[in-house]
Scaffold this active site. Structure first.
Site, PDB file in Angstrom:
ATOM      1  N   TYR A 146       0.851  -1.193   0.000  1.00  0.00           N
ATOM      2  CA  TYR A 146       0.000   0.000   0.000  1.00  0.00           C
ATOM      3  C   TYR A 146       0.882   1.237   0.000  1.00  0.00           C
ATOM      4  O   TYR A 146       1.540   1.536   1.009  1.00  0.00           O
ATOM      5  CB  TYR A 146      -0.914  -0.032   1.227  1.00  0.00           C
ATOM      6  CG  TYR A 146      -1.912   1.105   1.270  1.00  0.00           C
ATOM      7  CD1 TYR A 146      -3.085   1.050   0.518  1.00  0.00           C
ATOM      8  CD2 TYR A 146      -1.680   2.227   2.050  1.00  0.00           C
ATOM      9  CE1 TYR A 146      -4.003   2.088   0.558  1.00  0.00           C
ATOM     10  CE2 TYR A 146      -2.590   3.271   2.100  1.00  0.00           C
ATOM     11  CZ  TYR A 146      -3.748   3.193   1.346  1.00  0.00           C
ATOM     12  OH  TYR A 146      -4.651   4.217   1.389  1.00  0.00           O
ATOM     13  N   GLN A 148       1.020   4.859  -0.011  1.00  0.00           N
ATOM     14  CA  GLN A 148       0.395   6.171   0.189  1.00  0.00           C
ATOM     15  C   GLN A 148       1.435   7.201   0.620  1.00  0.00           C
ATOM     16  O   GLN A 148       1.710   8.158  -0.065  1.00  0.00           O
ATOM     17  CB  GLN A 148      -0.719   6.067   1.227  1.00  0.00           C
ATOM     18  CG  GLN A 148      -1.336   7.428   1.574  1.00  0.00           C
ATOM     19  CD  GLN A 148      -2.544   7.283   2.489  1.00  0.00           C
ATOM     20  OE1 GLN A 148      -3.500   6.588   2.180  1.00  0.00           O
ATOM     21  NE2 GLN A 148      -2.487   7.932   3.648  1.00  0.00           N
ATOM     22  N   GLY A 188       5.453  -0.458   3.664  1.00  0.00           N
ATOM     23  CA  GLY A 188       5.875  -1.811   4.007  1.00  0.00           C
ATOM     24  C   GLY A 188       5.612  -2.791   2.880  1.00  0.00           C
ATOM     25  O   GLY A 188       4.683  -2.603   2.086  1.00  0.00           O
ATOM     26  N   ARG A 323      15.420 -10.556  41.841  1.00  0.00           N
ATOM     27  CA  ARG A 323      16.623  -9.755  42.056  1.00  0.00           C
ATOM     28  C   ARG A 323      16.707  -9.259  43.492  1.00  0.00           C
ATOM     29  O   ARG A 323      15.717  -8.845  44.086  1.00  0.00           O
ATOM     30  CB  ARG A 323      16.595  -8.566  41.088  1.00  0.00           C
ATOM     31  CG  ARG A 323      17.820  -7.706  41.115  1.00  0.00           C
ATOM     32  CD  ARG A 323      17.688  -6.584  40.084  1.00  0.00           C
ATOM     33  NE  ARG A 323      18.770  -5.634  40.226  1.00  0.00           N
ATOM     34  CZ  ARG A 323      18.692  -4.334  39.948  1.00  0.00           C
ATOM     35  NH1 ARG A 323      17.550  -3.831  39.498  1.00  0.00           N
ATOM     36  NH2 ARG A 323      19.729  -3.543  40.110  1.00  0.00           N
ATOM     37  N   GLU A 441      -0.109   5.422  11.909  1.00  0.00           N
ATOM     38  CA  GLU A 441      -1.575   5.418  12.058  1.00  0.00           C
ATOM     39  C   GLU A 441      -2.062   6.711  12.710  1.00  0.00           C
ATOM     40  O   GLU A 441      -2.960   6.701  13.543  1.00  0.00           O
ATOM     41  CB  GLU A 441      -2.057   4.229  12.911  1.00  0.00           C
ATOM     42  CG  GLU A 441      -1.529   2.868  12.515  1.00  0.00           C
ATOM     43  CD  GLU A 441      -2.223   2.301  11.278  1.00  0.00           C
ATOM     44  OE1 GLU A 441      -3.150   2.924  10.769  1.00  0.00           O
ATOM     45  OE2 GLU A 441      -1.789   1.224  10.824  1.00  0.00           O
ATOM     46  N   ASP A 443      -0.010  10.533  13.760  1.00  0.00           N
ATOM     47  CA  ASP A 443       0.971  10.985  14.746  1.00  0.00           C
ATOM     48  C   ASP A 443       0.275  11.399  16.047  1.00  0.00           C
ATOM     49  O   ASP A 443      -0.751  12.093  16.030  1.00  0.00           O
ATOM     50  CB  ASP A 443       1.746  12.175  14.187  1.00  0.00           C
ATOM     51  CG  ASP A 443       2.755  12.707  15.173  1.00  0.00           C
ATOM     52  OD1 ASP A 443       3.914  12.253  15.130  1.00  0.00           O
ATOM     53  OD2 ASP A 443       2.383  13.565  16.011  1.00  0.00           O
TER      54      ASP A 443
END
Lengths: 686, 686
Positions: A146, A148, A188, A323, A441, A443
């Site tokens: 895709y 864009q 991607g 720990r 998706e 900012d």
């Protein structure tokens, strides 16, 4: 090679420690797990897919941090093919394959093919286009991506530079990148994998005088590589953008097109149509459905955020109980075993509120899914009224929840001391990958405007008609706020040692309403510039989203069918989440009179007390998230507590660097002992 | 290979934009640079060493993110040798060689040799030991490391498990790791490089009844590898611990010893002595000098933090002035060039306070060096009185300043949008490396106890004798506080639009004093448990350290000899730092009456106004930090603004992944097209 270290044991036994922790709490891990992870059959699916994936040698997590980035893509591609084959062999559906990818914990180079690529064709293609493309897609005969985002434009889709100019004489679109910044970028699956792309480009059509004008960005299906040679088609330059923070296995790409011609049928035509002969443009149907699915994506992001954060706190809680460090300073003997690190308030304050946050995210993720489902079914009936709220709410939540998770991973990592910096922490990969989430998706600083805009509009309508019946929760809250703002009394959060759970929620709601009112005054009444208000609006969106998280958590408690033991711990989790969130912005709660000054003064002590109550259940609570060791890939966070054995194993038995002896004498050009390489090998790699 | 993209230009020209920014401010970059970077001849040294280093092909920064971790060590070792040769060739001193390492921006595998190893021998060795070891060290005939931290113990040095048992019959120490957790761990230069180590081990000596008892940790010089074969000596298991967050070039190691015998002379004996015949223990001299040098290390850490943060803000400011996104929402035309990203308040609020912070760190680093120098010279005269303050102050500052810088890098990175996640940001490496700093040299949540303890003690003595003459600044502040605490009026920070700089500083001082008094009451008067107070004490230390940063900044302004233009901008920087720091903890400033409620309400607006004033100078201000492009290694942060050209070059012309074509068909086992590899190549690397 055996040596004297083979039989050495750590000074204290992690397995025994975790066992004692688990025996020390009455919680039922199974009950909680089912409560949290039953949606979409998650728990069973995880167990079923894990059994298959974990056995595959190619899916081994060993040594990943030693591989070069080109090898990580190479491996990623091999794994993508394997998942496809396993899916066919075991008859996996989409959710099963997604689960496999989640467990392997690496973004597949095929990832965009079965997400954005197929979704776009399915949602935006005409019936004819779908008939043409869908079989090829589902059969993986083509691999799609895709395209864009561009080098110069991401969030501002309307500003994209790539053009698709219609040529009525040949009935073709001419796709072209006029500048360097018009290069597609970040997309991607595009860098080395895809054969096809959805290219989003400005649709340029001739107007009545013959001049080309843009009709905004539209999607085109374009073949980009030869199916035989896998080389780019003529006029297309495409490649991988190179190493980035995380996502080593994914080939995020760049692509430029030089007046590349594609047929008229390339433009996805469900909602938009270009007349092949005249080049005239027309729209059909309502695109709102698309925004609906955006919200679904965001609900998924929130549910994912909770699992990511759950992974980080699982590691942090388990390791911090094993720990040991220092004796209590007031222990005059300074002898015996050192203190358990998780018993230090300075460690608790970093980890336990984040444990509580995993549940806050969970209940809001659930609420978002339910909201999405009901809005979607209304849309199917032609009622789009719920979309504005869904969109407004989901933007702010995506921003807040991914910021919380991204920061939370790092907070946990730093709370682990030195080993948190090591490869055995299991936090390096998720940190690197997850740091993309606050940006992609939408900012996180940009999209909060959408929530703020929604809230201001809502307040404006409530001010205009304060007596109209409330349409939804936010409406009702704002009306209530307007009615009582001069008589409202700041909430007491704890009275005579009793936590007032409802008051906590109401304080959050009040702050959200008050900040909305202030933003409404600034923007609508005083007509201040939008840009000058951005910081204030960002804070408003966060405050509203926090209130949403708190309310959903509270609602879940009220309607809970958990056992008493679980319910008790979850109530403390709710309080810890609400109060530590409040403490971080205490002055706002004070200045808008949401909570009493005395209650706010008491917050640090109240929070510390809650952490003491939660502490004995910490290990079992994180167990309930059921993150498999295979996913954790963490020496520190192993279920069996063999922290030091595993750290040592990774170093002494797995590290390839230890198989080579070096020539460290500066007078010698040789680097690897006995190789006489003269140092030239490494120079060739630069 | 030439293609049609060779001649493409970005939609807007970064070079012109930065030029216009630089022309738009009257600041003299040269003046500011000299002001900031003259200590120890930094600017000239940087220019001189850069010219040499940058030319070396082995020092190229290209493609580093594509190298596997084992190759990064390989490269690191080759570079370490090269720096050693360049040092001899160009007659570099220690500072010059350190500058080379800073410019290459990678920790050398020799690093510990000329830092902790030589320092320990020099400071803790007897004259005889120094005569033996120093020539070998300075000639690099041996390569040393410093083996203190263990798998199970870091901060708690007294809890180390490694033992050095004295055997009077053979006059040898038997160095032994009794457990797995006793393994030395994290020790730099030890994994693959070092021939020798300072091993810190519990000195075990027979008491009068012949039982061995510990006399605490002591340093021993131990050969660990054969000088010819470079293989570990018998009874020693040593190696590299494997990949970690950053420091890919450094071989952090692990080491266990199996009753390994070393001669009596191995124990460094300047301050401690074991009688060779009887095994009787004695101490000589005062070790305080050692703590003095710890403070020097911490001053260096602060100065380093400012340069690291300067690097991040340089990238963020330059890119954000070039980057365009959206039109102003109130611009009805929505046409013309999009807005400069740095003009959005939501971007300013993330970046500009951090720009101001670089200066705050700078002046406090300078103050720490001066404090160290004068305390050190007093120590030489036998006056140890300044040590407590130096140590108390430096602990809190190390904690606060490294946390600020570590968080600051990430804040800048996220403010860069998508490209901040890319390899061209230049922020991946420094982020990965710098994330160690909040943990090493004293964990940031641990060491704040030391500052708090110092402050409580100080308050206790002031309460006991309020009328005694003040010994130092903190003393004077606390006396003043006690005298005026019932009559003090919260400060007004801005009066009639005028910033009251001194009042800002006083508000910070007041908060620090008040929080100290509360801690004193809780601990000394109410005798609360130390552990239960830890969160409160951590906050106290931060508040005190913030006050120290603000005061030093204010003092520097008052005594400044800068030109009026520079002075004006620096005053705004001071205000922005002070007020944005205050805004983050506004409720405390209110609850301890440090600043007026009205002033606190106004903070967001005041901060936004200050950012507007600073904005036109932002590019020149970061230019003043004079970070060379070679160090930045950032497409986004280049001095010449060729952001997009550089991003494209890295992707299209440098990325090795693009030189290979893949077989993406899931039906085929082949991964690299034409290789018929069957996917086995990658499996072999797992």
């Amino acid at each position: 090679m055996p040596d004297f270290t083979d039989n050495l044991k750590p000074a204290h036994d992690g397995t025994q420690i975790l066992e004692a922790e688990r025996n020390g709490s009455p919680l039922s891990v199974q009950e909680l797990s089912k409560h949290l992870l039953s949606r979409n059959d998650f728990l069973n699916r995880q167990a079923r897919i894990l059994e298959i994936v974990e056995k595959e040698p190619l899916m081994s997590k060993k040594n990943l941090l030693n591989l070069a980035r080109p090898d990580r893509y190479h491996l990623g591609l091999a794994r993508a093919k394997l998942i496809r084959r396993l899916a066919l062999k075991h008859d996996w559906n989409k959710e099963d394959a997604d689960m496999a990818e989640y467990l392997v914990d690496e973004m597949s180079p095929y990832h965009l093919h079965l997400s954005m690529f197929v979704t776009t064709v399915r949602e935006q293609g005409s019936e004819e286009q779908k008939a043409h493309w869908m079989p090829q897609i589902l059969n993986y005969d083509i691999i799609g991506c895709y395209a864009q985002t561009e080098l110069g434009h991401g969030s501002n889709v309307r500003g994209l530079e790539c053009q698709a100019k219609y040529d009525p004489t040949t009935k073709e679109f001419i796709i072209h990148s006029p500048t360097l910044t018009a290069s597609k970028w970040w997309n991607g699956t595009m860098g080395r994998t895809a054969t096809h792309a959805i290219i989003v480009a400005q649709l340029m059509l001739p107007d009545s005088t013959g001049n080309y004008v843009s009709h905004g960005p539209h999607p085109f299906v374009v073949q980009i590589r030869n199916k035989e040679t896998h080389l780019p088609l003529d006029g297309i330059v495409v490649g991988d953008i190179g190493p980035k923070y995380g996502y080593t296995s994914m080939d995020n790409g760049y692509m430029l097109l030089d007046n590349h011609r594609v047929p008229h049928s390339a433009m996805l035509a469900r909602y938009s149509h270009v007349d092949p002969n005249t080049g005239a443009f027309s729209r059909t149907g309502h695109q709102a459905v698309v925004y609906g699915s955006l919200t679904n994506v965001r609900a998924t992001i929130i549910m994912h955020a909770r699992l990511i954060l759950a992974r980080a706190v699982t590691i942090a809680v388990r390791y911090s109980t094993i720990r040991r460090q220092f004796h209590d300073r007031d222990d005059s003997k300074q002898a015996g075993p050192e203190m358990t690190v998780l018993d230090y308030p300075t460690v608790q304050i970093r980890i336990l509120p984040l444990v509580a946050t995993t549940f806050a995210l969970h209940y809001t993720g659930e609420a978002m899914f339910n909201m999405y489902t009901s809005t979607r079914s209304n849309i199917e009936k032609g009622d789009f009224s719920g979309l504005a709220e869904l969109h407004g709410v989901s933007s702010g939540l995506k921003s807040l929840c991914t910021t919380i998770a991204a920061n939370g991973i790092e907070t946990c990592r730093r709370a682990l001391g030195g080993h948190g910096f090591g490869g055995g922490s299991g936090l390096i990969n998720i940190n690197n990958d997850y740091l993309s989430k606050p940006t992609v998706e939408g900012d996180n600083w940009m999209i909060t405007q959408q929530t703020a805009r929604y809230l201001i509009k809502k307040m404006e309508s409530v001010v205009a008609k304060p007596d109209a019946p409330a349409k939804d929760g936010t409406d009702a809250l704002f009306k209530q706020y307007l009615k009582t703002r001069n008589t409202y009394k700041p909430k007491e959060l704890v009275i005579n040692g009793q936590y007032i759970d409802k008051a906590m929620m109401e304080a959050f709601e009040w702050r959200a309403a008050d900040l909305t009112y202030r933003a409404y005054e600034a923007r609508v009444v005083q007509k201040k510039g939008w840009t000058s208000l951005l910081v204030q609006l960002h804070r408003l969106s966060n405050a509203y989203s926090e209130s949403f998280l708190v309310s959903n958590f509270h609602r879940a408690l009220v309607h809970s069918s958990l056992s008493q033991a679980a319910q008790r711990v979850m109530r403390d989790m709710y309080r810890l989440f609400a109060l530590s969130t409040m403490d971080a912005d205490a002055r706002t709660f004070q200045s808008c009179n949401a909570a009493s000054s005395g209650s706010l003064d008491q917050l640090p002590d109240t929070i510390q007390q809650l952490m003491l109550q939660i502490r004995p259940h910490a290990v079992k609570v994180v167990d309930a998230w059921s993150i498999p060791d295979y996913v954790l890939d963490s020496a520190l966070g192993r279920y069996d507590g063999k922290v030091y054995e595993d750290l040592y194993d990774r170093a002494h038995r797995q590290n390839p660097l230890n198989r080579v002896t070096f020539n460290v004498d500066w007078r010698s050009d040789e680097i690897v002992k006995g190789s006489n390489d003269g140092g030239k090998d490494i120079l060739a790699k630069l």
